[in-house]
Design a protein around this motif. Structure first.
Motif, PDB file in Angstrom:
ATOM      1  N   GLY A  65     -11.289 153.936  -3.453  1.00  0.00           N
ATOM      2  CA  GLY A  65     -12.207 153.413  -4.436  1.00  0.00           C
ATOM      3  C   GLY A  65     -11.521 152.627  -5.530  1.00  0.00           C
ATOM      4  N   PHE A  66     -12.152 152.610  -6.709  1.00  0.00           N
ATOM      5  CA  PHE A  66     -11.712 151.767  -7.813  1.00  0.00           C
ATOM      6  C   PHE A  66     -11.867 152.534  -9.116  1.00  0.00           C
ATOM      7  N   ALA A  67     -10.871 152.433  -9.995  1.00  0.00           N
ATOM      8  CA  ALA A  67     -10.897 153.121 -11.293  1.00  0.00           C
ATOM      9  C   ALA A  67     -10.699 152.113 -12.413  1.00  0.00           C
ATOM     10  N   TYR A  68     -11.529 152.225 -13.423  1.00  0.00           N
ATOM     11  CA  TYR A  68     -11.474 151.365 -14.606  1.00  0.00           C
ATOM     12  C   TYR A  68     -11.177 152.230 -15.824  1.00  0.00           C
ATOM     13  N   PHE A  69     -10.342 151.713 -16.740  1.00  0.00           N
ATOM     14  CA  PHE A  69      -9.946 152.452 -17.940  1.00  0.00           C
ATOM     15  C   PHE A  69     -10.224 151.626 -19.192  1.00  0.00           C
ATOM     16  N   ALA A  70     -10.836 152.273 -20.191  1.00  0.00           N
ATOM     17  CA  ALA A  70     -11.066 151.656 -21.502  1.00  0.00           C
ATOM     18  C   ALA A  70     -10.765 152.675 -22.585  1.00  0.00           C
ATOM     19  N   LEU A 109     -15.604 147.323 -21.851  1.00  0.00           N
ATOM     20  CA  LEU A 109     -16.386 148.475 -21.426  1.00  0.00           C
ATOM     21  C   LEU A 109     -17.818 148.057 -21.117  1.00  0.00           C
ATOM     22  N   ALA A 110     -18.383 147.167 -21.933  1.00  0.00           N
ATOM     23  CA  ALA A 110     -19.737 146.671 -21.678  1.00  0.00           C
ATOM     24  C   ALA A 110     -19.815 145.968 -20.324  1.00  0.00           C
ATOM     25  N   CYS A 111     -18.755 145.268 -19.962  1.00  0.00           N
ATOM     26  CA  CYS A 111     -18.740 144.560 -18.670  1.00  0.00           C
ATOM     27  C   CYS A 111     -18.767 145.528 -17.496  1.00  0.00           C
ATOM     28  N   ILE A 112     -17.986 146.600 -17.548  1.00  0.00           N
ATOM     29  CA  ILE A 112     -17.989 147.540 -16.418  1.00  0.00           C
ATOM     30  C   ILE A 112     -19.318 148.282 -16.358  1.00  0.00           C
ATOM     31  N   LEU A 113     -19.922 148.577 -17.512  1.00  0.00           N
ATOM     32  CA  LEU A 113     -21.242 149.211 -17.510  1.00  0.00           C
ATOM     33  C   LEU A 113     -22.279 148.281 -16.896  1.00  0.00           C
ATOM     34  N   ALA A 114     -22.219 146.992 -17.253  1.00  0.00           N
ATOM     35  CA  ALA A 114     -23.156 146.025 -16.683  1.00  0.00           C
ATOM     36  C   ALA A 114     -22.944 145.873 -15.185  1.00  0.00           C
ATOM     37  N   ALA A 115     -21.683 145.870 -14.754  1.00  0.00           N
ATOM     38  CA  ALA A 115     -21.393 145.770 -13.325  1.00  0.00           C
ATOM     39  C   ALA A 115     -21.923 146.990 -12.578  1.00  0.00           C
ATOM     40  N   ALA A 116     -21.763 148.177 -13.157  1.00  0.00           N
ATOM     41  CA  ALA A 116     -22.287 149.389 -12.536  1.00  0.00           C
ATOM     42  C   ALA A 116     -23.809 149.388 -12.529  1.00  0.00           C
ATOM     43  N   THR A 363     -18.077 140.680 -16.278  1.00  0.00           N
ATOM     44  CA  THR A 363     -19.040 141.428 -15.456  1.00  0.00           C
ATOM     45  C   THR A 363     -18.959 140.993 -14.005  1.00  0.00           C
ATOM     46  N   GLN A 364     -18.913 139.687 -13.769  1.00  0.00           N
ATOM     47  CA  GLN A 364     -18.812 139.182 -12.398  1.00  0.00           C
ATOM     48  C   GLN A 364     -17.526 139.658 -11.730  1.00  0.00           C
ATOM     49  N   SER A 365     -16.419 139.640 -12.472  1.00  0.00           N
ATOM     50  CA  SER A 365     -15.130 140.051 -11.902  1.00  0.00           C
ATOM     51  C   SER A 365     -15.140 141.531 -11.531  1.00  0.00           C
ATOM     52  N   TYR A 366     -15.641 142.380 -12.433  1.00  0.00           N
ATOM     53  CA  TYR A 366     -15.684 143.804 -12.133  1.00  0.00           C
ATOM     54  C   TYR A 366     -16.664 144.098 -10.993  1.00  0.00           C
ATOM     55  N   SER A 367     -17.736 143.322 -10.913  1.00  0.00           N
ATOM     56  CA  SER A 367     -18.676 143.497  -9.798  1.00  0.00           C
ATOM     57  C   SER A 367     -18.000 143.189  -8.469  1.00  0.00           C
ATOM     58  N   ARG A 368     -17.158 142.163  -8.441  1.00  0.00           N
ATOM     59  CA  ARG A 368     -16.430 141.837  -7.205  1.00  0.00           C
ATOM     60  C   ARG A 368     -15.476 142.956  -6.826  1.00  0.00           C
ATOM     61  N   LEU A 369     -14.801 143.541  -7.813  1.00  0.00           N
ATOM     62  CA  LEU A 369     -13.874 144.630  -7.527  1.00  0.00           C
ATOM     63  C   LEU A 369     -14.611 145.850  -6.977  1.00  0.00           C
ATOM     64  N   ILE A 370     -15.763 146.154  -7.572  1.00  0.00           N
ATOM     65  CA  ILE A 370     -16.548 147.279  -7.070  1.00  0.00           C
ATOM     66  C   ILE A 370     -17.016 147.012  -5.644  1.00  0.00           C
TER      67      ILE A 370
END
Length: 376
Positions: A65-70, A109-116, A363-370
């Motif tokens: 999977g994938f892990a994000y840190f803030a 952090l807002a970007c990863i929340l939006a991607a999720a 947001t787009q970048s984190y969405s691609r990673l997910i």
């Protein structure tokens, strides 16, 4: 919600590092729960007795999977000069969102929340982790606590998860950053009126120690053995401060405090430098304390993970940075880079902002990673 909407909810929390971040952590935990994450809450009291909270959240099951840190703490904003009155009032102007923490790093952090949020009810084929720490700005206390106590962090290590520290890099891939070491050396004396013989001047005991510090400083700045040309500057940036905290010219200083901060790079022999410091302190009867130490972060630029990140982000090459991140506490993670929206030049400024385009691209970048690491 999109990243702008999430960020407008995060900025109003005045989560300056010397205060508790419990309120913003409570709200982020609610957001993550709404997005179908299981949330692990880690609480501790900092050295001043202030309650701090870190969150480690997981959505999905399986391995990899994938892990994000803030981090949710921010630096003070006492000299705020942004276009709005309060640094904790989000304000949009000229395609920028202003507010303390907008760039470093509530915007990320807002970007990863939006991607999720964009996942909806999709079932993940591998887990997605989101970690939000306390105290990043003042010594990585939350990250160290996560590394010690979090069950989800232990899963990340055991399953060799791909990891991103979301600090501002303008969405460039950063494969390495410097570490941090901070220490204090204190000389003790006795205060008295300077016209008498009753005082003991602590500065006099500090002077020979400072000479050793200058020798180490000059050596690390000039000798090739201490250089690493992957970084700019390519040295450990040995920074020396001194203060005796006396308030009048006619008081014999009862204390003299030397503060030193330097930034080791991968391969720097930190212990040999500190052994020399401690020897000099002991020989002059001085007190040594070391409140801050964090390792450099390094993932080989030719590694498979860095190549994956370059391909997914559209960058041609990865780079290094001279600042540190929570990654200093996460040495057990093998596949880890720094990659986030916003520019470090806007972090900690008196008019901190993030470009709206960076929020969208983040947001787009984190969405691609997910999609790549959690959905395929």
């Amino acid at each position: 919600m999109n990243a702008v909407e999430y960020l407008k909810q995060l900025i109003p929390f005045p989560s300056v590092s010397n205060t508790s971040n419990a309120a913003i952590s409570n709200r982020v935990a609610e957001m993550l729960t709404e997005l179908q994450f299981e949330v692990e809450r880690l609480e501790y009291d900092d050295p001043n007795g202030v309650r701090k909270v870190s969150l480690v959240a997981k959505r999905g099951s399986g391995t990899g999977g994938f892990a994000y840190f803030a981090h949710t703490d921010v630096v003070p904003a006492v000299d705020w000069k942004g276009p709005q009155k309060s640094p904790f009032e989000p304000f949009v102007q000229n395609n920028r969102l202003y507010g303390r923490g907008s760039c470093d790093m509530k915007g990320s952090l807002a970007c990863i929340l939006a991607a999720a949020s964009g996942l909806g009810n999709q079932r993940l084929s591998a887990p997605l982790y989101v970690t939000c720490t306390a105290d990043e700005e003042i010594g990585f206390g939350g990250a160290a606590d996560v590394a010690r106590r979090s069950k989800f962090y232990r899963e990340m290590v055991e399953h060799d998860v791909r990891c991103v520290i979301g600090e501002p890099t303008e969405l460039s891939v950063v494969y390495a950053h410097k570490g941090v070491v901070g220490f204090h050396v204190t000389a003790r004396g006795r205060a008295a009126h300077s016209s008498t013989r009753a005082g003991i001047n602590a500065n006099l005991a500090m002077i020979p120690f400072l000479q050793v510090m200058k020798e180490i400083h000059d050596e690390t700045e000039t000798e090739i053995a201490w250089r690493n040309d992957e970084f700019d500057p390519p040295t450990v940036s040995w920074n020396i401060g001194i203060n005796d905290h006396t308030h009048a010219y006619n008081i014999t200083p009862p204390q003299s405090i030397c503060t030193v901060y330097f930034r080791p790079m991968p391969g720097t022999d930190v212990d040999s430098l500190l052994d020399r410091v401690k020897t000099a302190a002991d020989s002059n009867g001085l007190e040594y304390s070391e409140p801050i130490r964090g390792n450099p972060l390094y993932t080989p630029p030719d590694s498979e993970f860095v190549r994956e990140m370059l391909a997914l982000s559209g960058n041609d090459s990865a780079k290094t940075v001279a600042y540190g991140t929570d990654g200093s506490m996460f040495s057990e993670l093998n596949r880890i880079v720094v990659f986030g929206p916003g520019g470090i030049a806007q972090a900690h400024t008196h008019d901190e902002f993030i470009e709206l385009d960076q929020l969208e691209r983040g947001t787009q970048s984190y969405s691609r990673l997910i999609e790549e690491f959690c959905l395929k």
